[in-house]
Design a protein around this motif. Structure first.
Motif, PDB file in Angstrom:
ATOM      1  N   ASP A 123       0.759  -1.132   0.158  1.00  0.00           N
ATOM      2  CA  ASP A 123       0.166   0.106  -0.062  1.00  0.00           C
ATOM      3  C   ASP A 123       0.939   0.996  -0.004  1.00  0.00           C
ATOM      4  O   ASP A 123       0.694   2.050  -0.760  1.00  0.00           O
ATOM      5  CB  ASP A 123      -1.015   0.053   1.372  1.00  0.00           C
ATOM      6  N   ASN A 169     -20.112   6.306   5.340  1.00  0.00           N
ATOM      7  CA  ASN A 169     -18.444   6.477   5.580  1.00  0.00           C
ATOM      8  C   ASN A 169     -18.272   7.280   6.783  1.00  0.00           C
ATOM      9  O   ASN A 169     -17.218   7.378   7.335  1.00  0.00           O
ATOM     10  CB  ASN A 169     -17.975   7.238   4.241  1.00  0.00           C
ATOM     11  N   ARG A 180     -15.302   5.909   9.061  1.00  0.00           N
ATOM     12  CA  ARG A 180     -13.836   6.631   8.946  1.00  0.00           C
ATOM     13  C   ARG A 180     -13.609   6.855  10.414  1.00  0.00           C
ATOM     14  O   ARG A 180     -12.363   6.757  10.835  1.00  0.00           O
ATOM     15  CB  ARG A 180     -13.980   8.075   7.886  1.00  0.00           C
ATOM     16  N   PHE A 183      -9.336   6.547   5.572  1.00  0.00           N
ATOM     17  CA  PHE A 183     -10.096   5.672   5.163  1.00  0.00           C
ATOM     18  C   PHE A 183     -11.506   5.704   5.452  1.00  0.00           C
ATOM     19  O   PHE A 183     -11.955   5.890   6.653  1.00  0.00           O
ATOM     20  CB  PHE A 183      -9.461   4.297   5.738  1.00  0.00           C
ATOM     21  N   VAL A 184     -12.344   5.437   4.514  1.00  0.00           N
ATOM     22  CA  VAL A 184     -12.238   5.484   3.044  1.00  0.00           C
ATOM     23  C   VAL A 184     -12.327   6.791   2.271  1.00  0.00           C
ATOM     24  O   VAL A 184     -12.839   7.551   3.090  1.00  0.00           O
ATOM     25  CB  VAL A 184     -13.022   4.300   2.360  1.00  0.00           C
ATOM     26  N   THR A 241     -15.770   7.000  -3.088  1.00  0.00           N
ATOM     27  CA  THR A 241     -16.924   6.468  -2.634  1.00  0.00           C
ATOM     28  C   THR A 241     -18.100   7.316  -3.447  1.00  0.00           C
ATOM     29  O   THR A 241     -18.911   6.621  -4.115  1.00  0.00           O
ATOM     30  CB  THR A 241     -17.470   6.709  -1.118  1.00  0.00           C
ATOM     31  N   THR A 289      -5.296   1.858  -0.886  1.00  0.00           N
ATOM     32  CA  THR A 289      -6.526   1.029  -0.274  1.00  0.00           C
ATOM     33  C   THR A 289      -7.671   1.978   0.248  1.00  0.00           C
ATOM     34  O   THR A 289      -8.759   1.403   0.562  1.00  0.00           O
ATOM     35  CB  THR A 289      -6.064   0.305   0.807  1.00  0.00           C
ATOM     36  N   ASP A 290      -7.440   3.114   0.430  1.00  0.00           N
ATOM     37  CA  ASP A 290      -8.404   4.220   0.792  1.00  0.00           C
ATOM     38  C   ASP A 290      -9.314   4.370  -0.467  1.00  0.00           C
ATOM     39  O   ASP A 290     -10.773   4.349  -0.267  1.00  0.00           O
ATOM     40  CB  ASP A 290      -8.205   5.473   1.315  1.00  0.00           C
ATOM     41  N   GLY A 320     -11.342   0.959  -0.999  1.00  0.00           N
ATOM     42  CA  GLY A 320     -12.457   0.816   0.078  1.00  0.00           C
ATOM     43  C   GLY A 320     -13.264   1.618  -0.441  1.00  0.00           C
ATOM     44  O   GLY A 320     -14.601   1.391  -0.210  1.00  0.00           O
ATOM     45  N   ALA A 351     -15.324   0.063  -3.079  1.00  0.00           N
ATOM     46  CA  ALA A 351     -16.291  -1.004  -2.688  1.00  0.00           C
ATOM     47  C   ALA A 351     -17.380  -0.671  -2.033  1.00  0.00           C
ATOM     48  O   ALA A 351     -18.607  -1.230  -2.137  1.00  0.00           O
ATOM     49  CB  ALA A 351     -15.309  -1.936  -1.770  1.00  0.00           C
ATOM     50  N   LEU A 352     -17.330   0.319  -1.116  1.00  0.00           N
ATOM     51  CA  LEU A 352     -18.349   0.866  -0.347  1.00  0.00           C
ATOM     52  C   LEU A 352     -19.550   1.712  -1.332  1.00  0.00           C
ATOM     53  O   LEU A 352     -20.569   1.264  -1.186  1.00  0.00           O
ATOM     54  CB  LEU A 352     -18.005   1.981   0.513  1.00  0.00           C
TER      55      LEU A 352
END
Length: 246
Positions: A12, A86, A90, A127-128, A133, A173-174, A177, A180-181
């Motif tokens: 990451d 989120n 977060r 994150f995220v 998002t 990865t933020d 994520g 994905a969210l």
């Protein structure tokens, strides 16, 4: 949860440095362009893409237009819901921004006191990613409504994710994520949302006052065929019967 990828060698952080290092090699105008693209241009482009899709779908004189328009209504609602989810997520994860944990990053975001501005540094967690998002939720909603527009939206969402890492305000990865969210909120709740919104859209379409929101006043219909003209042979031509009689 605050220790999530905040220090030490890992993929990451390595990917973060690899993408962010491009900012050191690029000219200043390019850094500003990428920062502005991630902060404003991509979100605005996604909103315009939703409006363009709405304009395109409402002109289709088809029964399935109600479902597509319901999906377009669901897209911004799902985006707002994903952002609301989120907020506690977060705070629960509590992951600091990457530039607070790692030295040598080129921070370009205006809210971080970088090259885009001299505002106060961001104090919220990483994150995220809100931007990722929001972008992917709109893109996923577009994909449910119209595949071609949805693919364009997904492409814009990927650009958004790259910009957030490039500017040094998010780990990769933020962004993943956030993708994905946003996707999960749209797709998991889509059956319920469509069941509730589709009858509303059909009711609006049947209204004399606000029906233009759902259907075009001048739908594109096929041109009528003049059967009389089609059956009348051209002047001077001989019919099949006269040929047989001869």
């Amino acid at each position: 949860m605050a220790e999530l990828a905040t220090g030490g060698p890992n993929a990451d952080v390595s990917l973060l440095y690899g993408i962010n290092s491009l900012a050191r090699q690029a000219p200043g105008w390019c850094d500003r362009a990428v920062g502005l693209t991630g902060e404003y241009v991509v979100p605005l482009a996604l909103v315009l893409l939703v409006l363009w899709c709405w304009h395109t779908v409402r002109r289709r004189y088809e029964p399935t237009a109600a479902e597509s328009l319901a999906a377009l209504v669901w897209a911004p609602l799902a985006s707002a819901l994903a952002l609301a989810v989120n907020v506690p997520l977060r705070e629960f994860v509590g992951r600091p921004r990457p530039f607070r944990q790692h030295e040598g990053l080129q921070v370009l975001d205006s809210g971080s006191g970088g090259v885009l501005g001299a505002g106060p540094a961001r104090t919220d967690f990483s994150f995220v990613s809100d931007h990722a998002t929001l972008a992917m939720a709109l893109a996923a909603g577009l994909f449910v409504a119209h595949r071609r527009f949805g693919l364009a939206g997904i492409g814009l969402a990927l650009v958004e994710g790259f910009c957030r890492v490039y500017t040094g305000v998010h780990y990769p990865t933020d962004v993943i994520g956030g993708f994905a969210l946003g996707t999960a909120v749209v797709l998991v709740l889509a059956p319920l949302a469509m069941a509730l919104l589709t009858p509303v859209v059909r009711a609006v379409g049947g209204s004399a006052r606000v029906g233009w929101l759902v259907r075009s006043k001048d739908p594109v219909l096929p041109l009528p065929v003049d059967l009389t003209q089609a059956q009348t042979p051209p002047a001077g031509s001989r019919t099949h019967d006269s040929d047989l009689a001869a």
